[in-house]
Design an enzyme around this catalytic site. Structure first.
Site, PDB file in Angstrom:
ATOM      1  N   TYR A   1      -8.145 -13.796  -6.078  1.00  0.00           N
ATOM      2  CA  TYR A   1      -8.319 -13.890  -4.576  1.00  0.00           C
ATOM      3  C   TYR A   1      -9.498 -14.948  -4.222  1.00  0.00           C
ATOM      4  O   TYR A   1      -9.783 -14.624  -2.915  1.00  0.00           O
ATOM      5  CB  TYR A   1      -8.761 -12.556  -4.072  1.00  0.00           C
ATOM      6  CG  TYR A   1      -7.266 -11.629  -4.483  1.00  0.00           C
ATOM      7  CD1 TYR A   1      -6.071 -11.925  -3.969  1.00  0.00           C
ATOM      8  CD2 TYR A   1      -7.585 -10.663  -5.325  1.00  0.00           C
ATOM      9  CE1 TYR A   1      -5.003 -11.001  -4.095  1.00  0.00           C
ATOM     10  CE2 TYR A   1      -6.357  -9.873  -5.681  1.00  0.00           C
ATOM     11  CZ  TYR A   1      -5.350 -10.078  -5.230  1.00  0.00           C
ATOM     12  OH  TYR A   1      -4.232  -9.230  -5.421  1.00  0.00           O
TER      13      TYR A   1
ATOM     14  N   LYS B   1      -2.394   1.306 -14.334  1.00  0.00           N
ATOM     15  CA  LYS B   1      -2.256   0.777 -16.043  1.00  0.00           C
ATOM     16  C   LYS B   1      -3.153   1.467 -16.732  1.00  0.00           C
ATOM     17  O   LYS B   1      -4.179   1.957 -16.488  1.00  0.00           O
ATOM     18  CB  LYS B   1      -2.443  -0.568 -15.895  1.00  0.00           C
ATOM     19  CG  LYS B   1      -1.429  -1.796 -15.232  1.00  0.00           C
ATOM     20  CD  LYS B   1      -1.792  -3.104 -15.453  1.00  0.00           C
ATOM     21  CE  LYS B   1      -0.404  -3.934 -14.962  1.00  0.00           C
ATOM     22  NZ  LYS B   1      -0.712  -5.252 -15.138  1.00  0.00           N
TER      23      LYS B   1
ATOM     24  N   ARG C   1       0.756  -5.896  -2.046  1.00  0.00           N
ATOM     25  CA  ARG C   1      -0.691  -5.714  -2.684  1.00  0.00           C
ATOM     26  C   ARG C   1      -1.548  -7.055  -2.493  1.00  0.00           C
ATOM     27  O   ARG C   1      -2.849  -6.688  -2.397  1.00  0.00           O
ATOM     28  CB  ARG C   1      -0.432  -5.386  -4.240  1.00  0.00           C
ATOM     29  CG  ARG C   1      -1.505  -5.051  -5.343  1.00  0.00           C
ATOM     30  CD  ARG C   1      -0.996  -4.577  -6.462  1.00  0.00           C
ATOM     31  NE  ARG C   1      -1.807  -4.722  -7.648  1.00  0.00           N
ATOM     32  CZ  ARG C   1      -2.829  -3.859  -7.799  1.00  0.00           C
ATOM     33  NH1 ARG C   1      -2.841  -2.689  -7.156  1.00  0.00           N
ATOM     34  NH2 ARG C   1      -3.642  -3.975  -8.776  1.00  0.00           N
TER      35      ARG C   1
ATOM     36  N   HIS D   1      -8.245  -2.717 -11.168  1.00  0.00           N
ATOM     37  CA  HIS D   1      -8.350  -3.780 -12.005  1.00  0.00           C
ATOM     38  C   HIS D   1      -9.485  -3.448 -13.138  1.00  0.00           C
ATOM     39  O   HIS D   1     -10.683  -2.952 -12.551  1.00  0.00           O
ATOM     40  CB  HIS D   1      -8.865  -5.160 -11.554  1.00  0.00           C
ATOM     41  CG  HIS D   1      -7.671  -5.677 -10.553  1.00  0.00           C
ATOM     42  ND1 HIS D   1      -7.835  -6.867  -9.875  1.00  0.00           N
ATOM     43  CD2 HIS D   1      -6.345  -5.924 -10.985  1.00  0.00           C
ATOM     44  CE1 HIS D   1      -6.716  -7.306  -9.195  1.00  0.00           C
ATOM     45  NE2 HIS D   1      -5.824  -6.574  -9.848  1.00  0.00           N
TER      46      HIS D   1
ATOM     47  N   ARG E   1       0.729  -0.816  -6.851  1.00  0.00           N
ATOM     48  CA  ARG E   1       1.457  -1.531  -7.691  1.00  0.00           C
ATOM     49  C   ARG E   1       3.053  -0.651  -7.344  1.00  0.00           C
ATOM     50  O   ARG E   1       2.768   0.568  -7.127  1.00  0.00           O
ATOM     51  CB  ARG E   1       1.468  -1.499  -9.352  1.00  0.00           C
ATOM     52  CG  ARG E   1      -0.078  -1.989  -9.445  1.00  0.00           C
ATOM     53  CD  ARG E   1      -0.064  -2.026 -10.938  1.00  0.00           C
ATOM     54  NE  ARG E   1      -1.530  -2.489 -11.215  1.00  0.00           N
ATOM     55  CZ  ARG E   1      -2.737  -2.111 -11.539  1.00  0.00           C
ATOM     56  NH1 ARG E   1      -2.988  -0.698 -11.103  1.00  0.00           N
ATOM     57  NH2 ARG E   1      -3.660  -2.600 -11.963  1.00  0.00           N
TER      58      ARG E   1
END
Length: 316
Positions: free
Chosen positions: A297, A189, A265, A288, A165
């Site tokens: 995806y 995150k 990404r 994730h 990211r």
């Protein structure tokens, strides 16, 4: 017996509770300050509407009817450019409200039940990524020995190699990069730490860039303009600066797509899946928390399923 001192009752005003909820997000849930700011904007809009439309300032006065009325209000609103608010924007507004009222419920503060707030479903976005030939053209825009070109090549290579990211990229320091093991740890995150891997070409680009540097700033990627050099200790590139660099190089490469750091990404994940990686591994490499997020995806996995079907079905 002496009378015990009275304990001060916490304010139940919505805006005060809103601030407590935002603190809860950053301090207890490890959400980023950017997430906090976004949630604050959505809550402020809701509180302002409640105050003007219904003169409501306390959580106990919020009802399911209030929420339905706010939904109708948002559906009539426009962006600063005059466009109607998208369904996605409206959905995220109610995701924020449900999180807020769940927080109140967990603190046993009477208000509308979060279960009555229907957030709706987000439409699945089509992921835009770069084809191999486009990636080659993008990297070729940085051929040369100037520090600017070496830096930009290292940025592009690392974004694609590690699937970072933009916030993860800008937070990297030189000491985080281990060119021998070709791996590094990044904090994503929720401040979660994960290991990412660096390709041979990205390592080569990073080494050339780092060797060319003459400053002593700890940041991995820095500004090169004179103004920044005079501002000692503040050379680190911002996410916005990275976005401009990526956009500039994509334009030079003649790529007509709207290319930004996240496009690389997406290209990273697409490349892995197209070459046989399983989706669980890609989930881990992207950082994730849920496999559901990685399933954007499916444009790759669906294509592979079709190829498997054509290759193996009905051959007898």
């Amino acid at each position: 017996m002496p009378t015990p001192p009275k304990t001060k009752t916490p304010s139940t005003e919505l805006r005060v509770l809103g601030e407590a909820f935002l603190d809860h997000l950053t301090l207890e849930k490890n959400r980023s300050h950017l997430t906090r700011d976004t949630y604050k904007q959505r809550l402020d809009r809701f509180f302002t509407w409640l105050e003007k439309k219904h003169r409501i300032t306390k959580p106990g006065a919020v009802t399911a009817d209030s929420i339905r009325s706010y939904r109708k209000f948002l559906d009539t609103q426009s962006t600063p450019e005059g466009e109607p608010l998208s369904r996605e924007t409206q959905t995220y507004a109610f995701i924020t409200l449900r999180s807020f009222f769940k927080y109140l419920a967990s603190r046993e503060i009477p208000s509308v039940s979060p279960e009555t707030i229907d957030v709706g479903k987000l439409e699945q976005k089509e992921v835009e990524f770069l084809e191999p030939a486009e990636l080659v053209r993008l990297f070729e825009t940085c051929e040369g020995k100037t520090l600017a070109k070496l830096r930009d090549r290292a940025i592009l290579e690392l974004l694609f190699s590690a699937g970072l990211r933009v916030s993860e990229l800008t937070s990297l320091d030189r000491e985080h990069v281990n060119l021998k093991t070709q791996e590094m740890s990044v904090r994503g995150k929720g401040k979660k730490l994960r290991l990412v891997f660096v390709s041979d070409s990205a390592c080569y680009a990073l080494k050339r860039y780092i060797d060319k540097r003459t400053d002593i700033d700890e940041a991995l990627f820095v500004r090169l303009d004179n103004r920044a050099e005079k501002d000692a200790g503040d050379l680190r590139l911002s996410p916005r600066s990275i976005q401009r660099i990526v956009k500039k190089r994509a334009t030079e490469a003649g790529i007509v797509k709207d290319v930004h750091p996240h496009t690389l990404r997406h290209s990273f994940a697409t490349d892995l899946l197209a070459n046989g990686a399983d989706i669980r591994s890609v989930q881990l490499m992207l950082g994730h928390s849920s496999i559901t997020t990685t399933q954007i995806y499916t444009h790759v996995t669906n294509k592979r399923l079709k190829e498997v079907h054509q290759k193996f079905h009905g051959r007898k």
